[in-house]
Enzyme design. Sequence first.
Site, mmCIF file in Angstrom:
data_model
loop_
_atom_site.group_PDB
_atom_site.id
_atom_site.type_symbol
_atom_site.label_atom_id
_atom_site.label_comp_id
_atom_site.label_asym_id
_atom_site.label_seq_id
_atom_site.Cartn_x
_atom_site.Cartn_y
_atom_site.Cartn_z
ATOM 1 N N ALA A 13 0.840 -1.194 -0.104
ATOM 2 C CA ALA A 13 -0.110 0.083 0.122
ATOM 3 C C ALA A 13 0.907 1.423 -0.014
ATOM 4 O O ALA A 13 0.257 2.345 -0.508
ATOM 5 C CB ALA A 13 -0.873 0.175 1.187
ATOM 6 N N ALA A 14 2.016 1.185 0.521
ATOM 7 C CA ALA A 14 2.994 2.398 0.393
ATOM 8 C C ALA A 14 3.755 2.517 -0.713
ATOM 9 O O ALA A 14 4.519 3.509 -0.871
ATOM 10 C CB ALA A 14 3.785 2.313 1.793
ATOM 11 N N GLY A 15 3.575 1.667 -1.871
ATOM 12 C CA GLY A 15 4.568 1.763 -2.880
ATOM 13 C C GLY A 15 3.934 2.663 -3.969
ATOM 14 O O GLY A 15 2.865 3.260 -3.610
ATOM 15 N N GLN A 113 0.883 -15.303 1.818
ATOM 16 C CA GLN A 113 -0.275 -14.527 1.666
ATOM 17 C C GLN A 113 -1.312 -15.094 1.201
ATOM 18 O O GLN A 113 -2.645 -15.075 1.594
ATOM 19 C CB GLN A 113 0.083 -13.116 0.597
ATOM 20 C CG GLN A 113 0.899 -12.236 1.160
ATOM 21 C CD GLN A 113 1.215 -10.995 0.385
ATOM 22 O OE1 GLN A 113 0.607 -11.023 -0.768
ATOM 23 N NE2 GLN A 113 1.835 -10.065 0.759
ATOM 24 N N GLY A 131 1.702 -7.853 -8.371
ATOM 25 C CA GLY A 131 3.259 -8.074 -8.357
ATOM 26 C C GLY A 131 3.838 -8.991 -9.290
ATOM 27 O O GLY A 131 3.447 -10.083 -9.438
ATOM 28 N N ASN A 132 5.036 -8.655 -9.686
ATOM 29 C CA ASN A 132 5.443 -9.337 -10.878
ATOM 30 C C ASN A 132 6.610 -10.467 -10.470
ATOM 31 O O ASN A 132 7.213 -10.272 -9.340
ATOM 32 C CB ASN A 132 6.414 -8.637 -11.743
ATOM 33 C CG ASN A 132 5.544 -7.864 -12.759
ATOM 34 O OD1 ASN A 132 4.396 -8.647 -13.485
ATOM 35 N ND2 ASN A 132 5.657 -6.658 -12.985
ATOM 36 N N ASP A 160 -1.518 -4.786 -20.375
ATOM 37 C CA ASP A 160 -1.001 -4.933 -21.637
ATOM 38 C C ASP A 160 -2.304 -4.977 -22.471
ATOM 39 O O ASP A 160 -2.142 -4.213 -23.822
ATOM 40 C CB ASP A 160 -0.667 -6.546 -21.518
ATOM 41 C CG ASP A 160 0.356 -6.779 -20.532
ATOM 42 O OD1 ASP A 160 1.275 -6.138 -20.762
ATOM 43 O OD2 ASP A 160 -0.065 -7.667 -19.674
ATOM 44 N N ARG A 163 -2.710 -1.388 -23.278
ATOM 45 C CA ARG A 163 -1.759 -0.913 -24.206
ATOM 46 C C ARG A 163 -1.939 -0.997 -25.534
ATOM 47 O O ARG A 163 -1.928 -0.326 -26.479
ATOM 48 C CB ARG A 163 -0.136 -1.404 -23.750
ATOM 49 C CG ARG A 163 0.139 -0.644 -22.564
ATOM 50 C CD ARG A 163 1.321 -1.544 -21.739
ATOM 51 N NE ARG A 163 1.919 -1.265 -20.719
ATOM 52 C CZ ARG A 163 2.620 -1.781 -19.713
ATOM 53 N NH1 ARG A 163 2.873 -2.931 -19.792
ATOM 54 N NH2 ARG A 163 3.494 -0.806 -18.977
ATOM 55 N N HIS A 188 2.230 -12.361 -18.340
ATOM 56 C CA HIS A 188 2.653 -10.799 -18.605
ATOM 57 C C HIS A 188 4.113 -10.540 -18.214
ATOM 58 O O HIS A 188 4.598 -10.528 -17.395
ATOM 59 C CB HIS A 188 2.060 -10.511 -17.219
ATOM 60 C CG HIS A 188 2.226 -8.913 -17.026
ATOM 61 N ND1 HIS A 188 2.047 -7.801 -18.042
ATOM 62 C CD2 HIS A 188 3.053 -8.302 -15.906
ATOM 63 C CE1 HIS A 188 2.513 -6.642 -17.594
ATOM 64 N NE2 HIS A 188 3.461 -6.935 -16.491
HETATM 65 N N1 LIG Z 1 1.040 -6.680 -13.861
HETATM 66 C C1 LIG Z 1 1.291 -5.799 -13.980
HETATM 67 O O1 LIG Z 1 0.824 -5.381 -15.157
HETATM 68 C C2 LIG Z 1 2.163 -4.805 -13.503
HETATM 69 C C3 LIG Z 1 2.965 -5.114 -12.279
HETATM 70 N N2 LIG Z 1 3.849 -4.381 -11.575
HETATM 71 C C4 LIG Z 1 4.534 -5.102 -10.287
HETATM 72 O O2 LIG Z 1 3.656 -4.427 -9.317
HETATM 73 C C5 LIG Z 1 4.591 -4.671 -8.049
HETATM 74 C C6 LIG Z 1 4.557 -3.313 -7.353
HETATM 75 O O3 LIG Z 1 5.145 -2.318 -8.054
HETATM 76 P P1 LIG Z 1 5.354 -0.871 -7.466
HETATM 77 O O4 LIG Z 1 4.388 -0.360 -6.686
HETATM 78 O O5 LIG Z 1 5.718 0.128 -8.522
HETATM 79 O O6 LIG Z 1 6.494 -1.151 -6.387
HETATM 80 P P2 LIG Z 1 7.028 -0.128 -5.168
HETATM 81 O O7 LIG Z 1 8.414 -0.564 -4.759
HETATM 82 O O8 LIG Z 1 7.002 1.281 -5.390
HETATM 83 O O9 LIG Z 1 6.202 -0.732 -4.087
HETATM 84 C C7 LIG Z 1 6.192 -1.756 -3.523
HETATM 85 C C8 LIG Z 1 5.559 -2.167 -1.993
HETATM 86 O O10 LIG Z 1 5.447 -3.295 -1.849
HETATM 87 C C9 LIG Z 1 5.845 -3.412 -0.404
HETATM 88 N N3 LIG Z 1 6.112 -4.801 0.100
HETATM 89 C C10 LIG Z 1 6.918 -5.433 -0.276
HETATM 90 N N4 LIG Z 1 7.096 -6.768 0.274
HETATM 91 C C11 LIG Z 1 5.780 -6.768 0.956
HETATM 92 C C12 LIG Z 1 5.023 -7.750 1.499
HETATM 93 N N5 LIG Z 1 5.461 -8.867 1.639
HETATM 94 N N6 LIG Z 1 3.738 -7.555 1.967
HETATM 95 C C13 LIG Z 1 3.187 -6.178 1.776
HETATM 96 N N7 LIG Z 1 4.052 -5.376 1.307
HETATM 97 C C14 LIG Z 1 5.286 -5.731 0.583
HETATM 98 C C15 LIG Z 1 6.959 -2.566 -0.353
HETATM 99 O O11 LIG Z 1 7.241 -2.224 1.041
HETATM 100 C C16 LIG Z 1 6.516 -1.492 -1.258
HETATM 101 O O12 LIG Z 1 5.863 -0.177 -0.413
HETATM 102 C C17 LIG Z 1 6.046 -4.785 -8.683
HETATM 103 O O13 LIG Z 1 6.377 -6.206 -8.518
HETATM 104 C C18 LIG Z 1 5.907 -4.468 -10.221
HETATM 105 O O14 LIG Z 1 6.719 -5.242 -11.151
HETATM 106 C C19 LIG Z 1 4.103 -2.908 -12.142
HETATM 107 C C20 LIG Z 1 3.167 -2.614 -13.020
HETATM 108 C C21 LIG Z 1 2.408 -3.526 -13.938
HETATM 109 O O1 LIG Z 2 7.625 -3.848 -16.703
HETATM 110 C C1 LIG Z 2 7.405 -3.942 -15.560
HETATM 111 O O2 LIG Z 2 8.274 -4.140 -14.869
HETATM 112 C C2 LIG Z 2 6.107 -3.513 -14.845
HETATM 113 C C3 LIG Z 2 5.279 -3.970 -15.588
HETATM 114 O O3 LIG Z 2 4.688 -5.134 -15.235
HETATM 115 C C4 LIG Z 2 4.544 -3.254 -16.742
HETATM 116 O O4 LIG Z 2 4.758 -2.132 -16.658
HETATM 117 O O5 LIG Z 2 4.006 -3.961 -17.474
#
Ligand SMILES: NC(=O)C1=CN([C@@H]2O[C@H](COP(=O)(O)OP(=O)(O)OC[C@H]3O[C@@H](n4cnc5c(N)ncnc54)[C@H](O)[C@@H]3O)[C@@H](O)[C@H]2O)C=CC1
Ligand SMILES: O=C([O-])CC(=O)C(=O)O
Length: 329
Positions: A13-15, A113, A131-132, A160, A163, A188
């Site tokens: 949530a803080a990300g 989880q 999350g990826n 995707d 996009r 993905h």
């Molecule tokens: N499926 C998709 O289309 C997309 C997926 N993503 C993925 O989403 C994920 C998050 O991206 P962002 O928010 O940019 O990253 P970020 O690094 O800004 O935020 C991630 C947050 O998750 C928290 N976190 C880490 N481990 C945790 C746990 N065990 N339990 C709860 N919280 C935890 C961290 O403290 C951080 O606040 C990444 O894996 C990214 O690659 C990003 C864009 C698109």
């Molecule tokens: O590319 C990444 O790592 C983040 C993501 O999943 C996307 O933007 O589709």
Amino acid sequence: MTRTPVNVTVTGAAGQIGYALLFRIASGQLLGPDVPVKLRLLEITPALKAAEGTAMELDDCAFPLLQGIEISDDPNVAFDGANVALLVGARPRTKGMERGDLLEANGGIFKPQGQAINAHAADDIKVLVVGNPANTNALIAQAAAPDVPAERFTAMTRLDHNRALTQLAKKTGSTVADIKRLTIWGNHSATQYPDIFHATVAGKNAAEVVNDEKWLAEDFIPTVAKRGAAIIEARGASSAASAANAAIDHVHSWVNGTAEGDWVSMGIPSDGSYGVPEGLISSFPVTTKDGTYDIVQGLDINEFSRARIDASVKELEEEREAVRGLGLI
Ligand SMILES: NC(=O)C1=CN([C@@H]2O[C@H](COP(=O)(O)OP(=O)(O)OC[C@H]3O[C@@H](n4cnc5c(N)ncnc54)[C@H](O)[C@@H]3O)[C@@H](O)[C@H]2O)C=CC1
Ligand SMILES: O=C([O-])CC(=O)C(=O)O
């Protein structure tokens, strides 16, 4: 009539995605303009303070639909009574990495989880993994939750899909609203296959409107499949607002249904359709109704598409083997 609030758990949530997502959930864009929500925010202990800051800002918005916010670093608390869970919390990739490279760093997050969801979530729980690597993380969470129906675990390929809509609209001089029935197949990842052969542009077959296989193979498909990397290159950080938007779209479609004559793309457990081995979490064209989804059946898959779907599915099988090797499933 006063409706019972829906409990929505958001991890990470803080990300950066969390920050773009929470306000939209609280304003009613996730579930509908008349559905009250309670937010449950899960973060790791060092990020709790930042999550509290976001919760303060949510309070300051005075959203009429927001009926409470709880913050925890314990999955057993955060998933208690959850009706919808958005599993965002995970490390994002940086320049030069593929999403699969995150498997070791992130895979371990999703087993506990999944266990907590199994033990504490509401009976109607719906899970979206963001999350990826999203598809395989969804598989890990699902494997850890044997009492939850497998189809409740989904992975996000809607970004995707969105996009691809825009790229096709630009190519054909149309708007995204003119385009229907586009499909993302597979993982993905860079192997995903955005398929326009069944799509329509203002009612006409998209592949015929485009009539340019070179553009399809050398421009459209790689542009969509590598868009995440292009955003990282341009922004210095991975997609956040567009990812949050896609998460909203994914859950909104799942809960509220797809439009007549159209479909969306979701990463879901395969039932063997289109030759995708049963159980893999792979992206398919789906229609949704009354909170459930169905894979669109009967599409003719040409040779061009078959090879690309197979390549992405092969990668999903390899990821499944890798997480088996890590003892995560
Ligand atoms: N499926 C998709 O289309 C997309 C997926 N993503 C993925 O989403 C994920 C998050 O991206 P962002 O928010 O940019 O990253 P970020 O690094 O800004 O935020 C991630 C947050 O998750 C928290 N976190 C880490 N481990 C945790 C746990 N065990 N339990 C709860 N919280 C935890 C961290 O403290 C951080 O606040 C990444 O894996 C990214 O690659 C990003 C864009 C698109
Ligand atoms: O590319 C990444 O790592 C983040 C993501 O999943 C996307 O933007 O589709």
